[in-house]
Design an enzyme around this catalytic site. Structure first.
Site, PDB file in Angstrom:
ATOM      1  N   THR A 203      -8.189  10.843  16.628  1.00 10.43           N
ATOM      2  CA  THR A 203      -7.292  10.717  15.323  1.00 10.43           C
ATOM      3  C   THR A 203      -7.239  12.194  14.678  1.00 10.43           C
ATOM      4  O   THR A 203      -8.343  12.983  14.715  1.00 10.43           O
ATOM      5  CB  THR A 203      -8.261   9.601  14.420  1.00 10.43           C
ATOM      6  OG1 THR A 203      -7.957   8.629  14.876  1.00 10.43           O
ATOM      7  CG2 THR A 203      -7.690   9.932  13.231  1.00 10.43           C
ATOM      8  N   ARG A 231      -3.754  -5.059  15.796  1.00 12.16           N
ATOM      9  CA  ARG A 231      -4.741  -4.348  15.044  1.00 12.16           C
ATOM     10  C   ARG A 231      -4.589  -3.334  14.501  1.00 12.16           C
ATOM     11  O   ARG A 231      -3.874  -2.193  14.903  1.00 12.16           O
ATOM     12  CB  ARG A 231      -6.186  -4.209  16.218  1.00 12.16           C
ATOM     13  CG  ARG A 231      -7.562  -3.555  15.736  1.00 12.16           C
ATOM     14  CD  ARG A 231      -7.363  -2.047  15.826  1.00 12.16           C
ATOM     15  NE  ARG A 231      -8.709  -1.259  15.214  1.00 12.16           N
ATOM     16  CZ  ARG A 231      -8.812  -0.033  15.103  1.00 12.16           C
ATOM     17  NH1 ARG A 231      -7.727   0.761  15.335  1.00 12.16           N
ATOM     18  NH2 ARG A 231      -9.965   0.488  14.837  1.00 12.16           N
ATOM     19  N   VAL A 232      -5.210  -2.956  13.144  1.00 10.16           N
ATOM     20  CA  VAL A 232      -4.926  -1.849  12.365  1.00 10.16           C
ATOM     21  C   VAL A 232      -6.220  -1.274  11.927  1.00 10.16           C
ATOM     22  O   VAL A 232      -7.287  -2.262  11.540  1.00 10.16           O
ATOM     23  CB  VAL A 232      -4.310  -1.966  11.128  1.00 10.16           C
ATOM     24  CG1 VAL A 232      -4.109  -0.781  10.298  1.00 10.16           C
ATOM     25  CG2 VAL A 232      -2.780  -2.689  11.433  1.00 10.16           C
ATOM     26  N   ASP A 234      -8.865   2.068  10.066  1.00  4.84           N
ATOM     27  CA  ASP A 234      -8.901   2.619   8.799  1.00  4.84           C
ATOM     28  C   ASP A 234      -8.006   3.466   8.493  1.00  4.84           C
ATOM     29  O   ASP A 234      -7.564   3.787   7.156  1.00  4.84           O
ATOM     30  CB  ASP A 234     -10.312   3.156   8.706  1.00  4.84           C
ATOM     31  CG  ASP A 234     -10.637   4.403   9.731  1.00  4.84           C
ATOM     32  OD1 ASP A 234     -10.258   4.201  10.958  1.00  4.84           O
ATOM     33  OD2 ASP A 234     -11.059   5.364   9.424  1.00  4.84           O
TER      34      ASP A 234
HETATM   35  N1  ASP Z   1     -10.469   5.487  13.110  1.00  6.82           N
HETATM   36  C1  ASP Z   1      -9.342   5.318  14.025  1.00  6.82           C
HETATM   37  C2  ASP Z   1      -8.934   3.761  14.267  1.00  6.82           C
HETATM   38  O1  ASP Z   1     -10.013   3.144  13.992  1.00  6.82           O
HETATM   39  C3  ASP Z   1      -9.694   5.834  15.556  1.00  6.82           C
HETATM   40  C4  ASP Z   1     -10.332   7.376  15.471  1.00  6.82           C
HETATM   41  O2  ASP Z   1     -10.383   7.591  14.301  1.00  6.82           O
HETATM   42  O3  ASP Z   1     -10.704   7.713  16.455  1.00  6.82           O
HETATM   43  O4  ASP Z   1      -7.967   3.353  14.473  1.00  6.82           O
END
Ligand code: ASP
Length: 369
Positions: A203, A231-232, A234
């Site tokens: 991310t 799915r969503v 954070d």
């Molecule tokens: N936080 C992101 C999510 O849960 C994934 C990530 O940061 O690697 O979608």
């Protein structure tokens, strides 16, 4: 009469302290104004042993390019919002990160992208979730903020809005990459959970303080490999993966999204810092000598107090400890109104970088750097 005015000044200052508006640079000499910038490209089990020298160098170069793009905006007096957007745009176009072009695969073999951005001056925010054909979701998130009455748009509706707004649309195959496909296949073959840390890092995010004292933060992601059922995480949730408030800080998070949502990580850090700032201002006020009438001789403004970076670090680490206690992992980047740029993560590594007007300019990957 003097007592009345002093009292009025004190009451006024306490009200101001409650609002805690730190100094802005509007009326300051531009040469004295500070800017600060931090970026991340995800946190996870990133170790030297698993990284070839070429991959290590390529990640550092991509981070440096994004750091430079945002820093240039800030150095030239541009806005925190533009700096955040400039850096995230580059990271979204770089297939090595799990955002934009390099987004991970869902269980069904498609891509669903999430992004958000927040302006700390106004606390305006925009976010998109589950979009499948937007080249740069961060641009769409900003459009949601500036050109719609909403904060978050999801799925097909968000994509229709993008068409109306002239945001670049790409075929979903634009996001297909061999590396991410292998990750999905590996996950299915080994029957790993989509929560396996190796399969979700990458991310991207940025947080900025500009020369006018305004702050912004943004985050963009493909989510977690093998995610299902719409799915969503954070990243598009204001307060979880992204938060900015001129009164306290700008934060972008990465990691196991479900835990970051439950803790409300980005907002929690900002609230704790705001409270800390207020406490320090009130403590300083109590230490001011009193005049013959028993009123303080001077009034301490919150803007005169510089919060130590150690305090911001401790607040961030405490919130990340909270995430860990619940079973989650990941990290955050943080920029403060005083111009500190910090990281906190409980994973082996985090792709990250920071730069400030004081000459700090560094990118790093592993936990021991
Ligand atoms: N936080 C992101 C999510 O849960 C994934 C990530 O940061 O690697 O979608």
């Amino acid at each position: 009469m003097r007592g009345f005015f002093t009292r009025f000044a004190l009451v006024f200052s306490v009200v101001a302290l409650a609002g805690q508006v730190p100094a802005t640079a509007q009326d300051a000499d531009p040469a004295d104004t500070r800017w600060s910038f931090a970026i991340h490209g995800g946190a996870g089990t990133i170790s030297r042993e698993d990284m070839t020298p070429q991959e290590d160098a390529a990640h550092r170069a991509a981070l440096q390019a994004a750091l430079d793009a945002g820093s240039k905006v800030l150095e030239e007096g541009g806005t925190a919002m533009d700096a955040v957007e400039a850096a995230i745009l580059l990271l979204e176009d770089e297939p090595r990160f799990n955002a934009g072009r390099g987004a991970v695969y869902t269980w069904e073999g498609s891509h669903e992208l999430d992004a958000s951005i927040m302006d700390g001056a106004t606390r305006d925010a925009g976010a998109v979730a589950g979009v499948t054909n937007i080249r740069n979701p961060i641009l769409l998130a900003r459009k949601v903020m500036t050109d719609s009455p909403h904060v978050m748009l999801a799925g097909k509706g968000a994509e229709d809005f993008a068409v109306e707004q002239g945001i670049e649309i790409v075929p979903p195959s634009y996001f297909d990459t061999e590396r991410r496909r292998e990750a999905l296949e590996r996950m299915k073959a080994r029957q790993l959970s989509s929560l396996d840390v190796d399969l979700k890092f990458g991310t991207v995010g940025a947080a900025a303080l500009d020369r006018n004292g305004n702050m912004a933060a943004g985050t963009s992601t493909g989510g977690m490999t093998g995610k299902r059922w719409g799915r969503v995480g954070d990243a598009p949730i204001i307060g979880a993966g992204t938060y900015a408030d001129n009164r306290s800080c700008a934060v972008s998070a990465t990691g196991w999204g479900e835990y970051f949502i439950r803790v409300g990580v980005a907002h929690e850090i900002c609230v704790r810092l705001r409270t800390q700032h207020r406490l320090e201002a009130l403590t300083a006020q109590l230490g001011v000598p009193k005049d013959d009438n028993g009123w303080p001789e001077t009034v301490v403004h919150a803007s005169e107090l510089d919060l130590e970076p150690e305090i911001a670090q401790k607040v961030s680490d405490d919130v990340m400890d909270d995430v860990e206690k619940l079973g989650g992992d990941g990290g955050i980047i943080l920029v403060t109104p005083e111009g500190h740029a910090l990281f906190s993560f409980n994973t082996a590594g985090m792709y990250r970088g920071r730069a400030t007007s004081d000459g700090v300019n560094e990118v790093a990957i592993y936990g021991d750097e």
